[in-house]
Design an enzyme around this catalytic site. Structure first.
Site, PDB file in Angstrom:
ATOM      1  N   TYR A 170       0.834  -1.209   0.000  1.00  0.00           N
ATOM      2  CA  TYR A 170       0.000   0.000   0.000  1.00  0.00           C
ATOM      3  C   TYR A 170       0.873   1.267   0.000  1.00  0.00           C
ATOM      4  CZ  TYR A 170      -3.619   3.237   1.778  1.00  0.00           C
ATOM      5  OH  TYR A 170      -4.485   4.281   1.963  1.00  0.00           O
ATOM      6  N   LYS A 174       1.127   4.211  -2.794  1.00  0.00           N
ATOM      7  CA  LYS A 174       0.775   5.594  -2.461  1.00  0.00           C
ATOM      8  C   LYS A 174       1.948   6.549  -2.655  1.00  0.00           C
ATOM      9  CE  LYS A 174      -3.571   5.138  -1.351  1.00  0.00           C
ATOM     10  NZ  LYS A 174      -4.580   5.654  -2.299  1.00  0.00           N
TER      11      LYS A 174
END
Length: 300
Positions: A170, A174
């Site tokens: 993640y 990001k």
């Protein structure tokens, strides 16, 4: 007259949480909204048309204009159909808000290939695909002599720009979105398009099991996703034309600009002998500002 009156906006991952709040506020401010959501679970599995249609129904009941879209934005064809639906339905596209996301948290030593690939696909490719097709549309509009006042608003995260244990997939996605935003802003300015990102912290079904769900009532109120929508709505408006290439930290407690990577302490003309680098590197690290914690402040 709202600040987004008549503007045509796409919001991905808009059936729940932060995306839902974006859609409702944009419509409240006069925008026409394409509500994209496949209606999946937090890990990306499953699908349902319900969430997107529920948001559309709420917007229409309040006097706004909106349509639902169930395309998978992590695919090339799905992202292309999404952009085309906005153009076909409302005649043009002004704003793309890339918000869709999933979680498959795992410590690095235990992470599977599928857990890595799924998160990278939805977040990173799911930002690239819609942005690429929107950018091509705006480029053609510019070539045709049309005035373009376009916006791309991406969704990064403190996990990406600062780092969080258990989220290498993640966080990498990001962080990539933050870099994508800076570069896209440089490329698209010639077409009258700005590109910014937010790094929000909010209590949603994706974060309730990360500690936020155990917060006290006052903290939960400050972590409501409704606090994220105002900056996104402003960035979507014509008022934001002079702001591009920035990442905004946003919660119900603060709004700030993340300052990004900068070159720190430097050794001019370093040695080509690795055995002599120890003292140099230790000095540079000692002089450098520490990495940030999850709140964006110097780690102690």
């Amino acid at each position: 007259m709202g600040i987004c009156e008549g503007r045509v906006c796409i919001v991905t991952g808009a059936g729940r949480g932060i995306g839902r709040e974006h859609s409702l506020m944009l419509a409240e401010q006069g925008a026409k909204v394409v509500v994209n959501d496949i209606g999946g679970e937090m890990d990306g599995s499953g699908s349902s048309t319900g969430p997107a249609h529920d948001v559309v129904a709420e917007i229409v009941a309040n006097g706004g204009e909106a349509v639902a879209n169930g395309d998978d934005i992590s695919t090339w064809a799905g992202s292309e159909r999404l952009i085309q639906q906005a153009i076909d339905t409302f005649g043009r596209l002004d704003v793309l808000i890339n918000n869709a996301g999933i979680l498959r948290d795992r410590m690095l030593a235990n992470m599977t290939e599928a857990e890595w690939d799924a998160v990278i696909a939805v977040h990173l490719k799911g930002t690239f695909g819609p942005a690429r097709h929107a950018a091509a549309y705006w480029r053609e509009q510019t070539k045709a002599g049309e005035a373009v006042d376009g916006r791309i608003i991406n969704t990064s995260s403190p996990s990406g720009i600062y780092g969080n244990v258990g989220q290498t997939n993640y966080g990498a996605a990001k962080a990539g979105i933050a870099a994508f935003t800076v570069i896209a802003a440089k490329e698209l300015s010639r077409y009258g398009v700005t590109c910014n990102a937010i790094a929000p912290a909010a209590l949603t079904r994706m974060t309730e099991n990360l500690g936020m769900g155990q917060a006290d009532d006052m903290t939960k109120a400050m972590l409501s996703p409704r606090w994220i929508a105002p900056i996104v709505t402003w960035l979507a408006s014509s008022e934001s034309a002079g702001v591009t290439g920035r990442v905004f930290d946003v919660t119900g407690q603060a709004l700030s600009v993340a300052e990004g990577w900068h070159r720190g302490p430097t050794q001019e003309h370093p040695t080509d002998d690795p055995a002599q680098l120890g003292d140099v590197v230790r000095r540079l690290v000692a002089e450098a500002r520490p990495n940030a914690n999850m709140f964006g402040f110097d780690e102690e």
